[in-house]
Scaffold this active site. Structure first.
Site, mmCIF file in Angstrom:
data_model
loop_
_atom_site.group_PDB
_atom_site.id
_atom_site.type_symbol
_atom_site.label_atom_id
_atom_site.label_comp_id
_atom_site.label_asym_id
_atom_site.label_seq_id
_atom_site.Cartn_x
_atom_site.Cartn_y
_atom_site.Cartn_z
ATOM 1 N N THR A 1 -8.694 36.894 61.396
ATOM 2 C CA THR A 1 -7.460 36.258 61.868
ATOM 3 C C THR A 1 -6.851 36.970 63.071
ATOM 4 O OG1 THR A 1 -6.957 35.487 59.647
ATOM 5 C CG2 THR A 1 -5.093 35.682 61.136
ATOM 6 N N ASP B 1 -15.253 34.630 61.037
ATOM 7 C CA ASP B 1 -14.323 34.619 59.913
ATOM 8 C C ASP B 1 -15.065 35.415 58.850
ATOM 9 O OD1 ASP B 1 -13.219 33.787 57.307
ATOM 10 O OD2 ASP B 1 -12.069 32.350 58.485
ATOM 11 N N SER B 2 -14.400 36.361 58.204
ATOM 12 C CA SER B 2 -15.156 37.284 57.343
ATOM 13 C C SER B 2 -15.741 36.594 56.118
ATOM 14 C CB SER B 2 -14.316 38.495 56.947
ATOM 15 O OG SER B 2 -13.353 38.160 55.987
ATOM 16 N N THR C 1 -9.627 39.700 56.660
ATOM 17 C CA THR C 1 -9.191 40.341 55.414
ATOM 18 C C THR C 1 -9.977 39.856 54.192
ATOM 19 O OG1 THR C 1 -7.446 38.688 55.133
ATOM 20 C CG2 THR C 1 -6.838 40.750 56.213
ATOM 21 N N ASP C 2 -10.536 38.640 54.274
ATOM 22 C CA ASP C 2 -11.131 38.050 53.064
ATOM 23 C C ASP C 2 -12.227 38.921 52.456
ATOM 24 O OD1 ASP C 2 -9.411 35.966 53.361
ATOM 25 O OD2 ASP C 2 -10.912 34.506 54.031
ATOM 26 N N GLN D 1 -12.496 43.154 34.354
ATOM 27 C CA GLN D 1 -11.803 42.078 35.093
ATOM 28 C C GLN D 1 -10.370 42.477 35.461
ATOM 29 O OE1 GLN D 1 -12.095 38.239 33.179
ATOM 30 N NE2 GLN D 1 -14.332 38.263 33.223
HETATM 31 N N1 ASP Z 1 -10.341 34.015 56.773
HETATM 32 C C1 ASP Z 1 -9.922 35.191 57.521
HETATM 33 C C2 ASP Z 1 -11.063 36.188 57.515
HETATM 34 O O1 ASP Z 1 -11.285 36.829 56.534
HETATM 35 C C3 ASP Z 1 -8.702 35.771 56.925
HETATM 36 C C4 ASP Z 1 -8.158 36.987 57.644
HETATM 37 O O2 ASP Z 1 -8.671 37.492 58.599
HETATM 38 O O3 ASP Z 1 -7.117 37.473 57.202
HETATM 39 O O4 ASP Z 1 -11.752 36.305 58.508
#
Ligand code: ASP
Length: 346
Positions: free
Chosen positions: A14, A59-60, A91-92, A276
């Site tokens: 992002t 995008d991760s 972040t993903d 979990q």
């Molecule tokens: N979908 C994005 C990613 O992981 C989310 C992010 O960067 O926060 O690339």
């Protein structure tokens, strides 16, 4: 400019995206343009930056183990000329990449900090400025005293292989539920020096472990999961991170289910139980439902995150073809990723 040189590996996420008709999407050139223009990155206390934009920017959600190795190799190629590394990442799956790098980078003697943002840098209320400037300043100030893979996000510095993404909306998106923070970033940088790994005086050269085509997977138990479903899953993998209930429990009244686990373990599949719940350890000897797992040949992954357990298993299968050795090493602390419970050790 400050004294240090930082290599920024911009992999995507992002942080450098732009809004499009189909939602936020990576935008080549966008981040470099902003870093070159925003005054915060030109400040005298900032390190000298080399930015490499990956192609394609991902995008991760699209990251694979091959990308982890590619990032590792990129950092190795740049290590002579730089004091530390900032990996800009979505972040993903950031916690997976951070965990993977912590294992793949053997003999790491410099800081690797992963960061990104919940809102793109180009937007008014972005958290990217804070995350990026903090990551850069951490390396500028402490590169000589830090040598591990960390995530710096939302005012927290976390051990990479202890972190999980726990919030998809808040700015403090990551936690390390089973490990103290490595630092808290407020007006001052408060670093937990008792916890941070320090560079060694004598060190081996940095090595990047290639991941072969090992098939490891993760499986989350759920009420009603059939022996048949479990068997189908285990059929395709050499190792499995089994996300168990509570402190490491599974349905021991289902003899067929337990039989599938036992057969898989007997035939060399490495099955590692992690809890979990976000907090706590897989203590398989606590309940009869956990003991049944031990009897079947499942071992405890203690308080490892599922991300750390999965990436560690890939790494270990890349180090050895001996599944008994993988099973043994999964229970050892290699990079600060787990706290063993002595009662569970074989
Ligand atoms: N979908 C994005 C990613 O992981 C989310 C992010 O960067 O926060 O690339």
């Amino acid at each position: 400019m400050g004294m240090r040189k930082v290599y920024i590996a911009y992999t995507g996420g992002t942080v450098g995206m732009l809004p499009t008709e189909r939602g936020h999407a990576p935008a080549p050139g966008q981040l470099a343009e902003l870093l070159g223009r925003l005054p915060q990155f030109q400040a005298p206390e900032m390190p000298e930056i080399t930015l490499r934009e990956y192609n394609p920017l991902l995008d991760s959600a699209n990251m694979t183990p091959a990308d982890w190795v590619a990032i590792g190799k990129d950092l190795k190629a740049q290590q002579e000329n730089h004091d530390g590394f900032l990996v800009l990442h979505g972040t993903d799956t950031m916690a997976y990449t951070a965990s993977a790098l912590s294992f793949l980078l053997e003999g790491l003697e410099k800081p690797v900090i992963l960061t990104g943002s919940q809102i793109p840098l180009c937007e008014t209320r972005s958290d990217a400025l804070e995350n990026l400037t903090t990551g850069l300043l951490l390396i500028e100030r402490y590169a000589h005293r830090m040598c591990e893979v960390c995530i710096c996000f939302g005012g927290r510095l976390l051990r990479g292989n202890r972190a999980s993404k726990t919030d998809s909306e808040g700015f403090d998106a990551f936690e390390s539920p089973n490990h103290p923070l490595l630092g808290t970033i407020g007006i001052d940088f408060e670093l937990n020096w008792n916890m941070l790994r320090r560079p060694q005086a004598e060190s081996l050269p940095l090595r990047v472990r290639e991941l072969g085509d090992t098939s490891v997977g993760a499986c989350r138990l759920y009420p009603g999961m059939s022996a048949h479903t479990l068997a189908a899953f285990l059929d395709g993998v050499e190792g499995c991170v089994l996300e168990c209930y509570g402190a490491g429990n599974a349905p021991n009244r289902d003899k067929e289910f337990m039989g599938v686990l036992r057969n898989a373990c007997d035939s060399g599949t490495v099955i590692v139980a992690v809890p979990q719940p976000l907090r706590g350890s897989a203590a398989l000897s606590l309940y009869a439902t956990g003991r049944a797992l031990l009897d079947a040949g499942v071992v405890s992954g203690f308080d490892m995150t599922p991300e750390a357990a999965l990436t560690k298993m890939s790494y270990l299968f890349a180090c050895t073809t001996d599944s008994a050795e993988v099973r043994r090493m999964m229970q050892q602390n290699l990079r600060g990723e787990l706290t063993p419970l002595t009662s569970e050790n074989e």
